[in-house]
Design a protein around this motif. Structure first.
Motif, PDB file in Angstrom:
ATOM      1  N   GLN A 274      -0.802 -85.784  -8.431  1.00 48.13           N
ATOM      2  CA  GLN A 274      -1.645 -84.896  -9.238  1.00 48.13           C
ATOM      3  C   GLN A 274      -1.254 -83.437  -9.024  1.00 48.13           C
ATOM      4  OE1 GLN A 274      -5.864 -85.441  -8.555  1.00 48.13           O
ATOM      5  NE2 GLN A 274      -6.317 -83.341  -9.163  1.00 48.13           N
ATOM      6  N   LEU A 275      -0.951 -83.069  -7.773  1.00 45.32           N
ATOM      7  CA  LEU A 275      -0.579 -81.693  -7.445  1.00 45.32           C
ATOM      8  C   LEU A 275       0.911 -81.429  -7.661  1.00 45.32           C
ATOM      9  CD1 LEU A 275      -2.567 -81.228  -4.092  1.00 45.32           C
ATOM     10  CD2 LEU A 275      -3.231 -80.442  -6.375  1.00 45.32           C
ATOM     11  N   ASP A 276       1.656 -82.462  -8.011  1.00 50.28           N
ATOM     12  CA  ASP A 276       3.107 -82.368  -8.147  1.00 50.28           C
ATOM     13  C   ASP A 276       3.727 -81.849  -6.834  1.00 50.28           C
ATOM     14  OD1 ASP A 276       5.441 -82.780  -9.607  1.00 50.28           O
ATOM     15  OD2 ASP A 276       5.538 -80.694 -10.254  1.00 50.28           O
ATOM     16  N   PHE A 277       3.227 -82.361  -5.722  1.00 53.56           N
ATOM     17  CA  PHE A 277       3.711 -81.980  -4.396  1.00 53.56           C
ATOM     18  C   PHE A 277       4.794 -82.969  -4.012  1.00 53.56           C
ATOM     19  CE2 PHE A 277       3.800 -81.505   0.165  1.00 53.56           C
ATOM     20  CZ  PHE A 277       3.500 -80.175   0.386  1.00 53.56           C
ATOM     21  N   LYS A 278       6.047 -82.512  -3.959  1.00 55.72           N
ATOM     22  CA  LYS A 278       7.185 -83.426  -3.823  1.00 55.72           C
ATOM     23  C   LYS A 278       8.017 -83.140  -2.570  1.00 55.72           C
ATOM     24  CE  LYS A 278       7.632 -84.127  -8.822  1.00 55.72           C
ATOM     25  NZ  LYS A 278       7.011 -85.464  -8.784  1.00 55.72           N
ATOM     26  N   ASP A 307       1.996 -74.028  -2.235  1.00 52.10           N
ATOM     27  CA  ASP A 307       1.844 -75.462  -2.494  1.00 52.10           C
ATOM     28  C   ASP A 307       1.116 -76.165  -1.352  1.00 52.10           C
ATOM     29  OD1 ASP A 307       3.981 -75.177  -0.708  1.00 52.10           O
ATOM     30  OD2 ASP A 307       5.163 -76.801  -1.609  1.00 52.10           O
ATOM     31  N   MET A 308       1.364 -75.738  -0.103  1.00 50.79           N
ATOM     32  CA  MET A 308       0.640 -76.334   1.012  1.00 50.79           C
ATOM     33  C   MET A 308      -0.798 -75.838   1.063  1.00 50.79           C
ATOM     34  SD  MET A 308       3.347 -76.778   4.200  1.00 50.79           S
ATOM     35  CE  MET A 308       2.054 -77.350   5.304  1.00 50.79           C
ATOM     36  N   GLN A 309      -1.034 -74.594   0.651  1.00 55.04           N
ATOM     37  CA  GLN A 309      -2.409 -74.104   0.559  1.00 55.04           C
ATOM     38  C   GLN A 309      -3.209 -74.945  -0.430  1.00 55.04           C
ATOM     39  OE1 GLN A 309      -3.027 -69.872   0.010  1.00 55.04           O
ATOM     40  NE2 GLN A 309      -1.121 -69.375   1.074  1.00 55.04           N
ATOM     41  N   GLU A 310      -2.588 -75.253  -1.559  1.00 58.04           N
ATOM     42  CA  GLU A 310      -3.274 -76.053  -2.585  1.00 58.04           C
ATOM     43  C   GLU A 310      -3.571 -77.453  -2.065  1.00 58.04           C
ATOM     44  OE1 GLU A 310      -2.748 -76.880  -7.366  1.00 58.04           O
ATOM     45  OE2 GLU A 310      -0.946 -76.734  -6.120  1.00 58.04           O
TER      46      GLU A 310
END
Length: 317
Positions: A274-278, A307-310
């Motif tokens: 969902q966050l597009d964290f890859k 991205d890590m904060q999110e």
């Protein structure tokens, strides 16, 4: 000294007598990797006390001095590229860079350009230490492509040697922030387990029996519990390839998003998609060392990337 060639004297200690020559010289020269030493021997850049070239890396080492010639870094396929860098500190001897996730540190198969080295060659106009070799000018240590954060780069051989000696003594301060699966209990501890290339997959590292790999020590502490996860700080006593990733997985707390070592739960997998964290949720947040020339004590910190904060916010209980 020939133009563009550095000459280092390596003293093989008595206890290293009979070792393979590449192993003995690598032990005597912490600024050079064993693979780099092996290549220098094979190319005729090493001479014994009698002044004779020694070309066999597997030959038996003898106590005494060896002359190691290090050619200046050649361009090879390394080309300067005008790539933006976040420079945290810089002087005539070294610089500290805050590397973004996704940037490879030095060119290698599959990543021949767009690397940190390409950017550094442009930024420093080629003025980088040659000790790391053709492919790795200025590079004293590395962080993974998909790990963000701080690393120090040497502009001169003197700076490189001084920094590498501190890494060898484990006196460099390195603290990482990681988001891991589950909540560590106890909340703090240490993992002391040697690492080596996995026999099943050479692209991965694995914990091996004592004496088979290099000693690796990670100290961790819980910073904040999250939803079936946690933010932890990992302080490195040693700095082996994939150390934090392998050690945290070994105690049942793999890094979220880690494609090689993670065992991601379905709920976490859905959130990452969902966050597009890859990438692995790992950030080199603090770096401290003694300046190898001025002797000033330096320390730097890097804020958690967006991205890590999110991801952290999405997991907050």
């Amino acid at each position: 000294m020939d133009r563009g060639v550095s000459i280092i004297t390596a003293t093989v200690a008595a206890e290293a007598s009979g070792w393979r020559l590449d192993r003995a010289l690598a032990a005597a020269l912490p600024t050079l990797s064993r693979e780099r030493v092996k290549a220098l021997i094979s190319s005729g850049e090493v001479r014994n006390e009698a002044g004779a070239q020694v070309r066999d890396p597997s030959s038996k080492a003898k106590p005494g001095d060896y002359e190691v010639r290090i050619p200046a870094p050649a361009p090879a396929h390394n080309e300067p590229q005008d790539i933006a860098l976040e420079i945290v500190f810089e002087d005539e001897h070294l610089l500290v860079v805050d590397k973004p996730a996704g940037m490879v540190v030095h060119p290698a198969a599959g990543n021949l350009d767009g690397t940190l080295v390409n950017a550094l060659l442009h930024h420093c106009a080629g003025r980088l230490s040659g000790i790391g070799g053709v492919a790795r000018p200025g590079i004293v240590h590395r962080i993974d492509k998909d790990t963000s954060g701080l690393l120090v780069v040497a502009k001169t051989d003197v700076a490189h040697e001084g920094l590498a000696a501190q890494f060898a003594r484990h006196s460099i301060e390195r603290r990482y922030l990681a988001i891991v699966a589950g909540v560590p209990n106890p909340a703090s501890g240490s993992v002391d387990a040697p690492l080596a290339r996995s026999s099943a997959n050479r692209q991965k590292m694995a914990i091996v029996a004592e004496g088979r790999g290099k000693r690796a020590v990670t100290h961790f502490r819980l910073l904040q519990p999250l939803r079936e996860a946690a933010m932890v700080e990992c302080r490195l006593e040693t700095g082996r390839t994939h150390q934090v990733r392998v050690h945290m997985t070994s105690i049942g707390h793999p890094l979220l998003g880690d494609p090689a070592y993670g065992r991601t739960k379905i709920a976490h997998r859905e959130l990452l998609n969902q966050l597009d964290f890859k990438r692995q949720a790992l950030h080199a947040a603090a770096l401290g060392f003694t300046h190898p020339v001025t002797r000033e004590s330096l320390s730097f910190e890097s804020a958690l990337p967006s991205d890590m904060q999110e991801l952290f916010r999405a997991l907050t209980v």
